[in-house]
Design an enzyme around this catalytic site. Structure first.
Site, PDB file in Angstrom:
ATOM      1  CG  HIS A 269      -1.796   1.188   1.353  1.00 51.97           C
ATOM      2  ND1 HIS A 269      -3.122   1.156   0.990  1.00 51.97           N
ATOM      3  CD2 HIS A 269      -1.560   2.458   1.776  1.00 51.97           C
ATOM      4  CE1 HIS A 269      -3.655   2.359   1.193  1.00 51.97           C
ATOM      5  NE2 HIS A 269      -2.732   3.167   1.672  1.00 51.97           N
ATOM      6  CD  GLU A 270       1.721   3.728   3.728  1.00 45.53           C
ATOM      7  OE1 GLU A 270       1.996   4.808   3.171  1.00 45.53           O
ATOM      8  OE2 GLU A 270       0.637   3.547   4.332  1.00 45.53           O
ATOM      9  CG  HIS A 273       0.247   6.297  -0.648  1.00 41.85           C
ATOM     10  ND1 HIS A 273      -0.764   7.051  -1.186  1.00 41.85           N
ATOM     11  CD2 HIS A 273      -0.325   5.596   0.374  1.00 41.85           C
ATOM     12  CE1 HIS A 273      -1.909   6.821  -0.520  1.00 41.85           C
ATOM     13  NE2 HIS A 273      -1.662   5.927   0.425  1.00 41.85           N
TER      14      HIS A 273
END
Ligand code: ZN
Length: 504
Positions: A269-270, A273
């Site tokens: 997920h990170e 980003h």
């Protein structure tokens, strides 16, 4: 005209540098800073933030913006002969300038003070599951937040002014329409899943060695195209991604021995980003536009990687045999099919951050509706817990056992971040819409089965990342898919995937 634009770029370059310096100090505070250093660190940050505020609101910037006709707040008000990217730059700078200059110093200071008191009260209230400790603070923060919306100004509702901070150029009405068409469908869909045979995910809750989790996670990061020459991965209490420079985007995660999902899917997920922040085009590097265009679009990137890619069958066809080698004691006897079902288990639950991709948006819609009512005054802080519980019952068919697992679970309201929540759900929806197009242009499944994640990254870079904030969220959706955000893509994605998992 070109001179004025160049001058503005020069003036705002310092703002970007200061932003990165502030991010560096904040990253350190969350990761390695010794605890007693907090006092001076707070002063350092406040000093830099003050300088940054002065730079953004300098009369010189105002003067050049006026020369360029940005005051009309629409692209058409900006000198016609400017390039598209320059127009976007002026438009974005004006948006930020307007917000910053309209907020009085007193209001900013009051908000900073009250939200820090309210966060402290919230921590205690949550620990004791006692809403009455938090209630007076929420009242104050809400009052100041309403003042903030009035100062910034809006066309239709005060909530628009708040939403604009996180999801620029999107209105409460637009979000409301999208959510209203999604909520009954989701509630019904979850009901169908509830009536089906539940999948087994107990094998995911065994002990997974943390050092091996890290090695595996780092391998996936590198396969995704994240380079340690331009970033780092560290551990923090709450996972986040932060940009310290155009070639320095850092990720954090946290590992739990008995809950392997936070480590691995958190890293993916990170990284989603991070790759967005690392993919801005050379034409906007170091410029105000080298930033995510909205939190919704940012979240679309993390969710694409975490859910659409990272929880897909094709992804695990490639990675599962290797994962089994890392954790034979837990996974040796679990088939790929059962593993895939386990990581996609759907279950109505009380806690947003632990929700699966089907129920997640309902948590958001609930918060969005309540915070809109709080801002408009149709719901009082006094009645909030009851409203929370009754909506939870309507949406999910369950009722929180206490306020800690209900109205007190999120830090956003204590922080004064009203208007933030909807961006999570918008991100999920944008990710499904973008991926539908990606699937038409490249063979996503085949790429994943071959472990070729770069093929996916290249598509995201070319269609989304390189533009940064030079296209708004709606412009991106229009350019990629020919229409603005349309929740039907998300519904179709869920339907196709979960029909198979739950045999619907
Ligand atoms: Zn995120």
């Amino acid at each position: 005209m070109q001179k004025s634009i160049e001058k503005l770029k020069e003036l705002t370059k310092d703002v970007v540098l200061l932003e990165h310096a502030i991010a560096t100090l904040s990253w350190d505070q969350e990761t390695y800073m010794p605890s007693l250093a907090i006092g001076e660190r707070g002063e350092q940050l406040a000093l830099l933030q003050g300088i940054m505020h002065e730079k953004v609101t300098s009369p010189e910037i105002g003067k050049f913006l006026e020369i360029l006709g940005a005051g009309n707040n629409t692209p058409s008000g900006i000198v016609d002969s400017a390039t598209t990217t320059d127009k976007a730059f002026i438009k974005e700078l004006y948006r930020q300038y307007k917000i910053q200059t309209r907020l009085s110093k007193k209001l900013v200071t009051d908000l900073a003070l009250e939200t820090s008191l309210s966060q402290a009260a919230w921590i205690e209230a949550r620990k004791k599951s006692d809403y009455s400790i938090f209630k007076p603070h929420l009242n104050k923060v809400l009052e100041l937040t309403k003042q903030k919306a009035e100062s910034i100004g809006y066309n239709e509702t005060p909530y628009d002014a708040l939403l604009d901070e996180f999801e620029p150029w999107t209105t409460a009405k637009e979000v409301d329409d999208i959510f209203k068409s999604t909520q009954p469908w989701l509630t019904e869909f979850i009901g169908k899943i509830n009536n089906s045979k539940q999948v087994d995910d107990s094998f995911l809750l065994k002990d997974f060695d943390i050092s091996k989790q890290e090695v595996f996670g780092r391998k996936v990061l590198q396969d995704m195209g994240y380079s340690y020459d331009r970033g780092r991965l560290d551990v923090s209490a709450h996972p986040f991604t932060t940009t310290l420079g155009q070639d320095d985007v850092r990720l954090t995660t946290r590992y739990q021995k008995d809950f392997f999902k936070t480590g691995l899917f958190g890293i993916i997920h990170e990284c989603g980003h991070g790759l967005y922040e690392l993919g801005f085009g050379d034409n906007i590097k170091g410029n105000l536009l080298a930033s995510g265009t909205s939190l919704g679009i940012h979240e679309s990137q993390s969710r694409t990687w975490e859910n659409i890619i990272g929880r897909s069958m094709s992804f695990w066809k490639y990675y599962y045999p290797e994962l089994q080698k890392y954790f034979p004691e837990n996974l040796e006897n679990i088939s790929l099919d059962n593993f895939y079902k386990g990581i996609n288990k759907v279950e109505p639950s009380l806690i947003r951050v632990e929700a699966d991709e089907v129920t997640y948006n309902l948590h958001i819609i609930l918060r969005f509706q309540l915070e809109q009512e709080l801002i408009s005054g149709t719901l009082s802080v006094e009645d909030l817990p009851e409203a929370w519980n009754s909506k939870t019952k309507d949406f999910f068919g369950i009722t929180p056992d206490n306020d800690a697992n209900g109205v007190l679970q999120d830090i956003h309201w204590p922080m004064g971040a009203f208007g933030y929540f909807p961006t999570y759900a918008l991100g999920n929806m944008y990710s499904a819409q973008f991926t539908s197009k990606m699937n038409k242009e490249i063979d996503v499944d085949k790429s994943l089965e071959n472990g070729n994640l770069i093929n996916i990254l290249d598509w995201l870079r070319e269609n989304i990342h390189k533009y940064g904030a030079s296209k708004t969220a709606s412009e991106l959706a229009l350019d990629i898919t020919g229409e603005k955000l349309n929740p039907e893509y998300f519904k179709k994605y869920l339907e196709n995937k979960y029909k198979q998992i739950y045999d619907l």
